[in-house]
Design a protein around this motif. Structure first.
Motif, PDB file in Angstrom:
ATOM      1  N   ARG A 294      -3.284   0.577  -3.866  1.00 18.98           N
ATOM      2  CA  ARG A 294      -3.078  -0.826  -3.517  1.00 18.98           C
ATOM      3  C   ARG A 294      -2.499  -1.544  -4.724  1.00 18.98           C
TER       4      ARG A 294
ATOM      5  N   SER B 210      -6.163   2.772  -7.233  1.00 16.49           N
ATOM      6  CA  SER B 210      -6.329   3.953  -6.391  1.00 16.49           C
ATOM      7  C   SER B 210      -7.644   3.891  -5.631  1.00 16.49           C
ATOM      8  N   CYS B 211      -7.699   4.668  -4.565  1.00 17.63           N
ATOM      9  CA  CYS B 211      -8.914   4.772  -3.767  1.00 17.63           C
ATOM     10  C   CYS B 211      -9.747   5.919  -4.320  1.00 17.63           C
TER      11      CYS B 211
ATOM     12  N   THR C 104       0.268   5.297   0.715  1.00 18.96           N
ATOM     13  CA  THR C 104      -0.695   6.293   1.185  1.00 18.96           C
ATOM     14  C   THR C 104      -0.050   7.666   1.153  1.00 18.96           C
TER      15      THR C 104
ATOM     16  N   ASN D  16      -8.044   2.607   5.908  1.00 17.30           N
ATOM     17  CA  ASN D  16      -8.564   1.640   4.945  1.00 17.30           C
ATOM     18  C   ASN D  16      -9.538   2.288   3.980  1.00 17.30           C
ATOM     19  N   CYS D  17      -9.228   2.183   2.698  1.00 16.13           N
ATOM     20  CA  CYS D  17     -10.167   2.617   1.674  1.00 16.13           C
ATOM     21  C   CYS D  17     -11.412   1.728   1.745  1.00 16.13           C
TER      22      CYS D  17
ATOM     23  N   THR E  31     -15.750   5.916   0.237  1.00 12.86           N
ATOM     24  CA  THR E  31     -14.654   5.634  -0.690  1.00 12.86           C
ATOM     25  C   THR E  31     -14.690   4.162  -1.109  1.00 12.86           C
ATOM     26  N   SER E  32     -14.026   3.867  -2.212  1.00 11.91           N
ATOM     27  CA  SER E  32     -13.952   2.486  -2.699  1.00 11.91           C
ATOM     28  C   SER E  32     -12.760   2.367  -3.635  1.00 11.91           C
ATOM     29  N   TRP E  33     -12.315   1.138  -3.830  1.00 16.25           N
ATOM     30  CA  TRP E  33     -11.191   0.918  -4.733  1.00 16.25           C
ATOM     31  C   TRP E  33     -11.647   1.062  -6.177  1.00 16.25           C
TER      32      TRP E  33
ATOM     33  N   GLN F 108      -4.608   6.976  -1.796  1.00 26.54           N
ATOM     34  CA  GLN F 108      -4.103   5.672  -1.360  1.00 26.54           C
ATOM     35  C   GLN F 108      -4.141   4.722  -2.551  1.00 26.54           C
TER      36      GLN F 108
ATOM     37  N   TYR G 121       0.850  -1.189   0.000  1.00 26.37           N
ATOM     38  CA  TYR G 121       0.000   0.000   0.000  1.00 26.37           C
ATOM     39  C   TYR G 121       0.888   1.242   0.000  1.00 26.37           C
TER      40      TYR G 121
END
Length: 223
Positions: free
Chosen positions: A129, A159-160, A105, A144-145, A150-152, A127, A103
């Motif tokens: 992943r 990205s978030c 950030t 945590n996204c 928010t979502s991946w 952020q 990750y």
């Protein structure tokens, strides 16, 4: 009447006795080895596991350090996925694709600054992943996204999506709290790896007991 002993017979008898003694010694050594070998192997395997964990931890530390350095210098030139994939090329013998996760950030000083715009609280503005890592159970220990709307993203950037612009509604992190100036940016890189142990904890009753090493390894660097 005593007959003199044949010298050849005496020598042969001594040789035969010596051969028998050697055979008995070899047999005893073989039995001892058969009894001790399982114990020696059982003791050696946890030591090997410990050494493997130490090696894996050092690799993760190097990944997080180099990742934070690259993210701070090259994030405007290369996509974050390119940076993270390049980091994993230096991780053998670890199989980061199968058992790892990274990750990145991005944190900026924004909230609760003093009158001189120093000592700000850091907020998350981005952020990422690693999309090639299969250890999706590893969650960032910073933030945590997936929370606060928010979502991946599904566009392959890792990205978030849905993070607000820096402000009062931005997710705050305790990392570097009071150490950032207003607008100062920092990158935190987290590396996760699930080590595959050769053996768990060793339990030989009252003879020897060793705890099982944690397979979940982690390293973080901020730059």
């Amino acid at each position: 009447m005593n007959h003199p002993t044949n010298p050849r017979t005496a020598v042969a008898r001594k040789r035969r006795t010596a051969r028998i003694a050697r055979c008995r010694a070899r047999g005893a050594a073989a039995i001892e080895m058969a009894l001790l070998l399982p114990i020696l192997v059982a003791v050696a395997l946890p030591v090997v596991d410990f050494a493997r964990n130490m090696q894996a931890q050092m690799i993760l530390i190097n990944v997080s350090r180099e990742g934070a350095n690259l993210a701070s210098r090259a994030s405007l030139t290369f996509p974050m996925q390119t940076i993270m994939s390049s980091l994993t090329m230096t991780t053998p013998p670890l199989n980061m694709t199968a058992h790892g996760m990274i990750y990145i950030t991005q944190i900026i000083g924004n909230n609760n600054c003093d009158v001189n715009n120093n000592n700000c609280t850091g907020v998350v503005v981005a952020q990422y992943r690693w999309t090639s890592g299969n250890d999706t159970s590893a969650s960032s220990k910073l933030w945590n996204c997936g929370s606060s709307g928010t979502s991946w993203a599904t566009d392959g950037t890792g990205s978030c999506a849905g993070l607000p612009s820096p402000g009062k509604t931005s997710p705050q992190v305790s990392l570097l709290q009071g150490q950032l100036s207003n607008g100062q940016i920092a990158y935190a890189v987290e590396a996760f790896y699930v080590q595959q142990p050769l053996i768990g904890g060793l339990n030989l009753g009252s003879i020897l007991k060793t705890p099982a090493l944690s397979p979940n390894l982690y390293a973080m660097t901020v730059f």
